[in-house]
Design an enzyme around this catalytic site. Structure first.
Site, short mmCIF file in Angstrom:
data_model
loop_
_atom_site.label_atom_id
_atom_site.label_comp_id
_atom_site.label_asym_id
_atom_site.label_seq_id
_atom_site.Cartn_x
_atom_site.Cartn_y
_atom_site.Cartn_z
N LYS A 121 0.84 -1.17 -0.14
CA LYS A 121 0.00 0.11 -0.16
C LYS A 121 0.72 1.20 0.09
O LYS A 121 2.00 1.08 0.35
CB LYS A 121 -0.81 -0.17 1.17
CG LYS A 121 -1.95 -1.30 1.14
CD LYS A 121 -2.97 -1.12 2.44
CE LYS A 121 -3.80 -2.22 2.24
NZ LYS A 121 -4.80 -2.06 3.52
N TYR B 122 -12.46 -2.67 -3.02
CA TYR B 122 -13.14 -2.62 -1.87
C TYR B 122 -14.38 -2.59 -1.78
O TYR B 122 -14.89 -2.02 -0.69
CB TYR B 122 -12.40 -1.23 -0.99
CG TYR B 122 -10.81 -1.76 -0.49
CD1 TYR B 122 -10.63 -2.96 0.36
CD2 TYR B 122 -9.86 -0.86 -0.43
CE1 TYR B 122 -9.60 -3.02 0.64
CE2 TYR B 122 -8.93 -1.22 -0.07
CZ TYR B 122 -8.64 -2.37 0.66
OH TYR B 122 -7.19 -2.58 1.27
N ASN C 199 -1.96 -0.25 7.31
CA ASN C 199 -1.22 -1.75 7.78
C ASN C 199 -0.32 -2.15 6.45
O ASN C 199 -0.13 -3.39 6.69
CB ASN C 199 -2.27 -2.44 7.85
CG ASN C 199 -3.42 -2.67 6.99
OD1 ASN C 199 -3.25 -2.26 5.81
ND2 ASN C 199 -4.57 -3.08 7.49
N HIS D 235 -1.93 -5.48 1.58
CA HIS D 235 -3.14 -6.07 1.33
C HIS D 235 -2.99 -7.65 1.05
O HIS D 235 -1.96 -7.79 -0.02
CB HIS D 235 -4.14 -5.34 0.22
CG HIS D 235 -5.25 -6.36 -0.16
ND1 HIS D 235 -6.33 -6.49 0.60
CD2 HIS D 235 -5.12 -7.17 -1.12
CE1 HIS D 235 -7.01 -7.20 -0.22
NE2 HIS D 235 -6.44 -7.68 -1.09
N GLU E 140 -9.87 -10.47 -7.22
CA GLU E 140 -8.58 -9.38 -7.29
C GLU E 140 -7.87 -9.58 -8.16
O GLU E 140 -7.29 -8.71 -8.84
CB GLU E 140 -8.27 -9.43 -5.80
CG GLU E 140 -9.36 -8.88 -4.76
CD GLU E 140 -8.71 -9.05 -3.07
OE1 GLU E 140 -9.61 -8.54 -2.40
OE2 GLU E 140 -7.61 -9.54 -3.13
N1 UDP Z 1 -9.80 -0.90 7.76
C1 UDP Z 1 -9.59 0.26 8.54
N2 UDP Z 1 -10.38 0.37 9.76
C2 UDP Z 1 -11.04 -1.03 10.00
C3 UDP Z 1 -10.91 -1.97 9.28
C4 UDP Z 1 -10.38 -2.05 8.17
O1 UDP Z 1 -9.30 1.40 8.26
O2 UDP Z 1 -11.78 -0.95 11.16
C5 UDP Z 1 -8.79 -0.83 6.30
C6 UDP Z 1 -7.67 -1.49 6.58
O3 UDP Z 1 -6.63 -0.79 5.62
C7 UDP Z 1 -7.91 -2.78 6.12
C8 UDP Z 1 -8.76 -2.70 4.81
O4 UDP Z 1 -9.65 -1.29 5.43
O5 UDP Z 1 -6.56 -3.55 5.53
C9 UDP Z 1 -9.64 -3.84 4.49
O6 UDP Z 1 -10.41 -4.19 5.48
P1 UDP Z 1 -10.60 -5.91 5.59
O7 UDP Z 1 -11.78 -6.08 6.70
O8 UDP Z 1 -10.71 -6.53 4.52
O9 UDP Z 1 -9.33 -6.10 6.43
P2 UDP Z 1 -7.91 -7.14 5.45
O10 UDP Z 1 -8.45 -8.26 4.64
O11 UDP Z 1 -7.20 -6.04 5.00
O12 UDP Z 1 -7.16 -7.77 6.70
MG MG Z 2 -10.06 -7.90 3.27
#
Ligand code: UDP
Ligand code: MG
Length: 168
Positions: free
Chosen positions: A11, A51, A123, A126, A137
């Site tokens: 990212k 997303y 974080n 992805h 994806e």
């Molecule tokens: N995210 C955030 N706040 C939250 C949950 C998710 O900012 O409470 C962001 C974070 O960058 C995350 C992305 O949204 O990686 C996608 O969320 P997902 O639940 O799919 O988590 P991931 O699959 O990335 O672990």
């Molecule tokens: Mg996810």
């Protein structure tokens, strides 16, 4: 054992912090192969499609701004396809939990992620969560020609009257 492919994005925070090499080194612990790699300037449309499942979340708009690079000097991400046995869970495990403060400190997100004062999870990486997400994806971010092993069916097609940039 199933041969899988999974989509990884480094990212904008990862790129701005010069973490590309570190993250690729950590991912190489999985012993998976890189089957595709691109540096991508992410449009709002691509971000929103990627997303789409999160569009009702309160953090959606900030997440889109984050992934298109609005908060970072570099408006780009690195997209990768990892290939091999159980690729999806192997990559997810080394990435760590979504919330970087809760992620194992030895995981990529635990080591390199942070939560901003406005609450965005920066974080760094992805990774696709399951086989359906991985297929959707990979097909969104890559053309078949850009992936050296095609595990999803392909077809030949002729494209007419499409404007493309060429070297002048
Ligand atoms: N995210 C955030 N706040 C939250 C949950 C998710 O900012 O409470 C962001 C974070 O960058 C995350 C992305 O949204 O990686 C996608 O969320 P997902 O639940 O799919 O988590 P991931 O699959 O990335 O672990
Ligand atoms: Mg996810």
């Amino acid at each position: 054992m199933t041969v899988e492919q999974t989509l990884v994005l480094i990212k904008p925070d990862g790129l701005e912090k010069s973490l590309t090499g570190n993250i690729l080194t950590r991912l190489s612990e999985t012993r998976l192969e890189i089957a595709g790699a691109r540096i991508v300037r992410v449009s709002k449309e691509l971000a929103e499609t990627h997303y789409a499942a999160l569009k009702d979340q309160p953090f959606f708009q900030e997440l889109i701004d984050y992934i298109i690079g609005k908060f970072h000097g570099k408006r780009k991400v690195m997209a990768l396809v990892y290939h091999g046995e159980n690729a999806i869970s192997k990559v997810r495990e080394i990435c760590g939990a979504t919330n970087p403060e809760e992620a194992d400190p030895r995981s990529i997100r635990g080591a390199y992620g942070r939560i901003t004062t406005s609450g965005i999870f920066e974080n760094a990486i992805h990774a696709s969560a399951n086989p359906e997400e991985a297929e959707r994806e990979i097909k969104l971010w890559f053309c078949p020609d850009e992936v050296v092993y095609n595990i999803y069916p392909v077809k030949e097609t002729k494209v007419k009257s499409v404007k493309l940039l060429a070297w002048a």
